[in-house]
Enzyme design. Structure first.
Site, mmCIF file in Angstrom:
data_model
loop_
_atom_site.group_PDB
_atom_site.id
_atom_site.type_symbol
_atom_site.label_atom_id
_atom_site.label_comp_id
_atom_site.label_asym_id
_atom_site.label_seq_id
_atom_site.Cartn_x
_atom_site.Cartn_y
_atom_site.Cartn_z
ATOM 1 N N ASP A 1 0.821 -1.192 0.000
ATOM 2 C CA ASP A 1 0.000 0.000 0.000
ATOM 3 C C ASP A 1 0.867 1.259 0.000
ATOM 4 O OD1 ASP A 1 -2.780 1.046 2.114
ATOM 5 O OD2 ASP A 1 -1.933 1.886 0.311
ATOM 6 N N ARG B 1 4.772 -4.386 9.394
ATOM 7 C CA ARG B 1 4.203 -3.626 10.511
ATOM 8 C C ARG B 1 3.150 -4.443 11.245
ATOM 9 N NH1 ARG B 1 2.409 1.636 7.359
ATOM 10 N NH2 ARG B 1 1.900 2.398 9.471
ATOM 11 N N LEU C 1 5.877 0.824 -1.800
ATOM 12 C CA LEU C 1 6.258 0.980 -0.404
ATOM 13 C C LEU C 1 5.268 1.929 0.247
ATOM 14 C CD1 LEU C 1 10.144 1.497 -0.641
ATOM 15 C CD2 LEU C 1 8.953 -0.592 0.029
ATOM 16 N N ASP C 2 5.016 1.732 1.536
ATOM 17 C CA ASP C 2 4.181 2.679 2.259
ATOM 18 C C ASP C 2 4.754 4.088 2.132
ATOM 19 O OD1 ASP C 2 2.690 0.541 3.135
ATOM 20 O OD2 ASP C 2 3.529 0.532 5.159
ATOM 21 N N LYS C 3 3.916 5.066 2.262
ATOM 22 C CA LYS C 3 4.353 6.462 2.161
ATOM 23 C C LYS C 3 5.535 6.756 3.076
ATOM 24 C CE LYS C 3 2.704 11.191 3.051
ATOM 25 N NZ LYS C 3 1.548 12.021 3.455
#
Length: 353
Positions: free
Chosen positions: A11, A259, A158-160
């Site tokens: 996301d 995470r 990749l995540d923000k």
């Protein structure tokens, strides 16, 4: 893009889905036993059954405040379902002169070292300033179209607030070859994370199906019926008993996988604003450290260490290594990235414990 390829994408935004227009529908007696997706598609104008299923997958359908994850749910009379339809997507991305840290580039692909704070592609709430906008400026029309017009060249995400290495395809041959390596797990991604506590054993595997949290549609969780996920980890260094530097390798690529998995086993990432805060939502000096005992232990840390934790305004997660075979000639490609300064400063402070 196949569904399996989409599963391997992480996301880009991570923290919250954009809000949209809410709709409600209450099942009547005649609707008893009807599938949820069919019921809502018939009851809500302008939303097809496929669109309803997509909204369910995104965690945008709920009943009595509880997220509904099963499109085939058989409804009961009197049940009310709330559907949150997101705002229309932004216009097609445009080139923007945004600096890129290019680790490697040839006619087929490039490897980017993405900074924390950069969204990968435009979406509601992040219309520009993304990696895609920067790539369009850097590459012009030399980007793969397989990802669609809104995310050209994007093979994985990749995540923000996660920094580190990403590979981008310049043409369809490269995109197809890289996607195949994601699918057969031959492409390797390694991350370094600073987590609360010290995992035991020091090396192992974390399994647990990942899906939308039933209590919070903006979060992912280990849930029954989620998508299979496997994370391999090893402790690189312990900072007393309070924190540790952990290396994680993904065998799958689910949304927020590291995470979610580390939180699931009681070792949330330091600085994580979604999965690392305590259950009562208190932040302050223990912001983003971790739930329960981890937050309590933080109060006994030396002030410089607490200050370093508070100063980290994102999860301590960095994609440090990327390995794959070049999609054109199969030669092995390997790239490594140093930890960014904010995570280095955090580690330096923790070493004083």
């Amino acid at each position: 893009m196949t569904a399996d390829e989409e599963d391997e994408m992480e996301d880009p935004d991570g923290e919250a889905d954009p809000e949209g227009e809410p709709f409600s529908f209450t099942a009547a007696e005649a609707d008893r036993g009807e599938r949820l997706d069919k019921l809502l598609a018939c009851g809500l104008d302008g939303l097809s059954r496929t669109r309803i299923r997509s909204l369910i997958d995104q965690g945008r359908v709920s009943s009595l405040g509880r997220t509904i994850a099963d499109a085939s749910l058989r409804v009961k009379p009197g049940q009310t379902f709330d559907v949150l339809v997101p705002e229309p997507e932004p216009a097609l991305p445009v080139p923007q002169e945004i600096p890129l840290a290019v680790a490697y580039e040839d006619d087929d692909l490039l490897v980017i070292d993405k900074p924390a704070g950069m969204v990968v592609h435009p979406a509601a709430g992040n219309a520009d300033g993304t990696l895609v906008n920067a790539l369009l400026w850097h590459c012009g029309d030399r980007l793969s179209g397989i990802g669609g017009v809104r995310r050209p060249g994007i093979v994985h995400r990749l995540d923000k607030e996660t920094s580190g290495l990403m590979v981008v395809a310049k043409n369809d041959l490269a995109h197809g070859g890289l996607a195949a390596q994601f699918a057969d797990r031959s492409l390797s991604r390694t991350y370094h994370a600073v987590v609360a506590g010290v995992p035991s054993p020091a090396r192992g595997e974390i399994t647990g199906d990942i899906g939308r949290s039933p209590s919070d549609r903006k979060k992912m969780a280990v849930v029954a019926g989620g998508k299979p996920a496997l994370t391999r980890y090893r402790v690189l260094k312990a900072f007393g008993t309070w924190a540790s530097l952990v290396e994680c390798t993904l065998a799958t690529g689910r949304t927020h996988q590291i995470r979610v998995h580390m939180t699931h086993v009681g070792h949330p990432l330091i600085g994580d604003p979604v999965y690392g805060v305590r259950k009562n939502g208190i932040r302050g000096a223990s912001r983003g450290i971790g739930p329960g005992a981890a937050s309590a232990r933080a109060r006994g840390l030396p002030e410089p260490v607490r200050d370093a934790v508070v100063a980290l305004d994102r999860q301590a997660l960095h994609a440090v290594a990327l390995r794959f075979n070049h999609p054109r000639d199969a030669r092995p490609m390997q790239f490594e990235s140093e930890l960014p300064l904010d995570i280095q400063r955090l580690i330096g402070s923790l070493e004083s414990i």
